[in-house]
Design an enzyme around this catalytic site. Sequence first.
Site, PDB file in Angstrom:
ATOM      1  N   GLU A 133       0.810  -1.226   0.000  1.00  0.00           N
ATOM      2  CA  GLU A 133       0.000   0.000   0.000  1.00  0.00           C
ATOM      3  C   GLU A 133       0.842   1.275   0.000  1.00  0.00           C
ATOM      4  O   GLU A 133       0.891   2.012   0.996  1.00  0.00           O
ATOM      5  CB  GLU A 133      -0.951   0.009   1.193  1.00  0.00           C
ATOM      6  CG  GLU A 133      -1.995  -1.086   1.114  1.00  0.00           C
ATOM      7  CD  GLU A 133      -3.134  -0.896   2.100  1.00  0.00           C
ATOM      8  OE1 GLU A 133      -2.942  -0.223   3.131  1.00  0.00           O
ATOM      9  OE2 GLU A 133      -4.221  -1.417   1.826  1.00  0.00           O
ATOM     10  N   GLU A 158      -6.687  -7.709  -0.852  1.00  0.00           N
ATOM     11  CA  GLU A 158      -6.989  -7.717   0.587  1.00  0.00           C
ATOM     12  C   GLU A 158      -8.432  -7.315   0.796  1.00  0.00           C
ATOM     13  O   GLU A 158      -8.939  -6.411   0.121  1.00  0.00           O
ATOM     14  CB  GLU A 158      -6.148  -6.678   1.339  1.00  0.00           C
ATOM     15  CG  GLU A 158      -4.751  -7.062   1.635  1.00  0.00           C
ATOM     16  CD  GLU A 158      -4.062  -5.999   2.504  1.00  0.00           C
ATOM     17  OE1 GLU A 158      -4.746  -5.310   3.291  1.00  0.00           O
ATOM     18  OE2 GLU A 158      -2.844  -5.862   2.375  1.00  0.00           O
TER      19      GLU A 158
HETATM   20  C1  GAL Z   1      -4.456  -2.872   4.924  1.00  0.00           C
HETATM   21  C2  GAL Z   1      -2.980  -3.193   5.032  1.00  0.00           C
HETATM   22  C3  GAL Z   1      -2.741  -4.431   5.851  1.00  0.00           C
HETATM   23  C4  GAL Z   1      -3.506  -4.351   7.135  1.00  0.00           C
HETATM   24  C5  GAL Z   1      -4.952  -4.171   6.827  1.00  0.00           C
HETATM   25  C6  GAL Z   1      -5.801  -4.136   8.071  1.00  0.00           C
HETATM   26  O1  GAL Z   1      -4.701  -1.586   4.496  1.00  0.00           O
HETATM   27  O2  GAL Z   1      -2.409  -3.372   3.753  1.00  0.00           O
HETATM   28  O3  GAL Z   1      -1.361  -4.569   6.112  1.00  0.00           O
HETATM   29  O4  GAL Z   1      -3.035  -3.275   7.882  1.00  0.00           O
HETATM   30  O5  GAL Z   1      -5.127  -2.954   6.132  1.00  0.00           O
HETATM   31  O6  GAL Z   1      -7.095  -4.364   7.758  1.00  0.00           O
END
Ligand code: GAL
Length: 560
Positions: free
Chosen positions: A142, A291
């Site tokens: 990110e 994700e």
């Molecule tokens: C995302 C991030 C992950 C984790 C996640 C939590 O934005 O890439 O590493 O922090 O959020 O939900």
Amino acid sequence: MYYGGDYNPEQWPEHVWHDDVALMRRARVNLVTLGVFSWSSLRPAPGRWEFGWLDRVLDLLHDNGIQVNLATPTASPPPWFGRLHPDTLTVTADGARLTHGSRDTYCVSAPAYRDASRELASVLAERYGGHPALAMWHVHNEYGTWCHCDHVAGAFRRWLRARHGDLATLNERWTTAFWSQGYSDWEEIQPPRATQWLPNPSQALDFRRFLSDEMLAHFTEQRDLLRPTGRPVTTNFAFGSWVPVDHWKWAREVDLVAVDDYPTGDLAEESAFVADLARSWAGGKPWILMEQAAGVEYTPRRTLPRPPGDLARTTLIHVERGSIGAMFFQWRASRGGAEQWYHGMVPHAGPDTRTFREIAALGETLAALPPRPAPRPEVSVVWDDEAWWALQNRGLPSRDLDYLEAVKQPHRLLHRAGHHVAFVHPEHDLSPYRLVIVPSLLPISDAALANLAARRGAVLMSFFSAVTDEHLRVRLGGRLPAFGITIKEHRPLAEPLTLSDGTEASLWSEEIALEGAEAVVTYPDGSPALTRFGNTWYLSTRLTDKAYECLLTCLLRRSY
Ligand code: GAL
């Protein structure tokens, strides 16, 4: 179809890894993202590398038929690194140098950090590039960290020289004659550090563009070291107002577009929005949902459980739009650490939980899913990161201007009505679409303006669009010949108004002079609110969802 999530075995004793792979098989997990934050586990001290654990994890996964999306861990330098190279630690706009103890604490322009990033990428490429478990590379995590240090100042000046050529041009484009900001030497130019009062908007916009390019250079340096291994290289895009990433540009550089999706509010609509953006950025290349949260919704104040079945519902929204996988953050919820209350595919209570059962059921569903034809949208909405950034500047005529909402409103209404939507850059080919919607596109280049003017199909442009050039200098005169109108004045609204068709207008209004266009709907004083000039429509205010939906329906049915 890839299925899995971020896997952080370095947080767990080795016997847990065996439970993990057994559960992964139960859930039909076939891909895990490994090593995203494992710099300190891989290199616990300046001269020491520890590969043993990663070797064993990769072999174990491979033996169990699980592929690996191997990350370069550059998003979180360990404490020793910041101590050794304090100049790599992030500096905020007001000059505070941050310290380690969280994550994302780096300066993308610091030479030592860049060297270390390249070293990590080449060491991983060399050691694991031929590993049979390796499916793809995941660079960093990110991208989105802002820094205002002297390294950044130097890199920003180099970037500005390349963009503007000479100082006279920069002074002109940034309108530095205002408030005596004229630069006489490149060295005087700073990143937008804390200022006494309003900063220069053109400088602020250029800084975001610079950060996007600078981070992209950090990405491509690693990508070029990883590509010779023959595996696709990606990075996961975050979506947020603070993220200085020009997605159209970045999408050209990744082998696979990857997005993270953390919806709030109406989850299905939000997920459809992110998925349509991802598919559009990918422009025909593969893309993946990298994700999402397993079974919960993160709201600003609390983490809410999602109703049964909801997880599959939003996942399938991505899959329907062409995602080649469904990935989560993270496989197993962490015992401790800053995100210990973030959810996992395997929650703290273990597999005998609703979340894991839903995860396993979703694995079955995805494995059985037949291939689906890619959607062919007839409607497109212009998306431009630069316009989003420009509407975040201070000093605008109204604080209620909200680029994201201006773009989301037509998207959600079309989504609700069952239409697929494509997003387009204003300079892209617009011909495949029956209708192109241009929401609040404040800055517009000459090329984009010509592109819109040359379009033959229907265009609907909404308020506060095409008002400035790409340097945020106002296009004087307010003429919009392609729309047959001139905008004489912007008039933000404090209270809603009732339009001639009985619907409500809010947030914004404009004084429009008709120059060939006709008024379709008017303000209470009889002046035009919605205009039409052949196939081009101009909406000078914000409509309610109901009224906007009605307008879109009419435009798509060509029934006006
Ligand atoms: C995302 C991030 C992950 C984790 C996640 C939590 O934005 O890439 O590493 O922090 O959020 O939900």
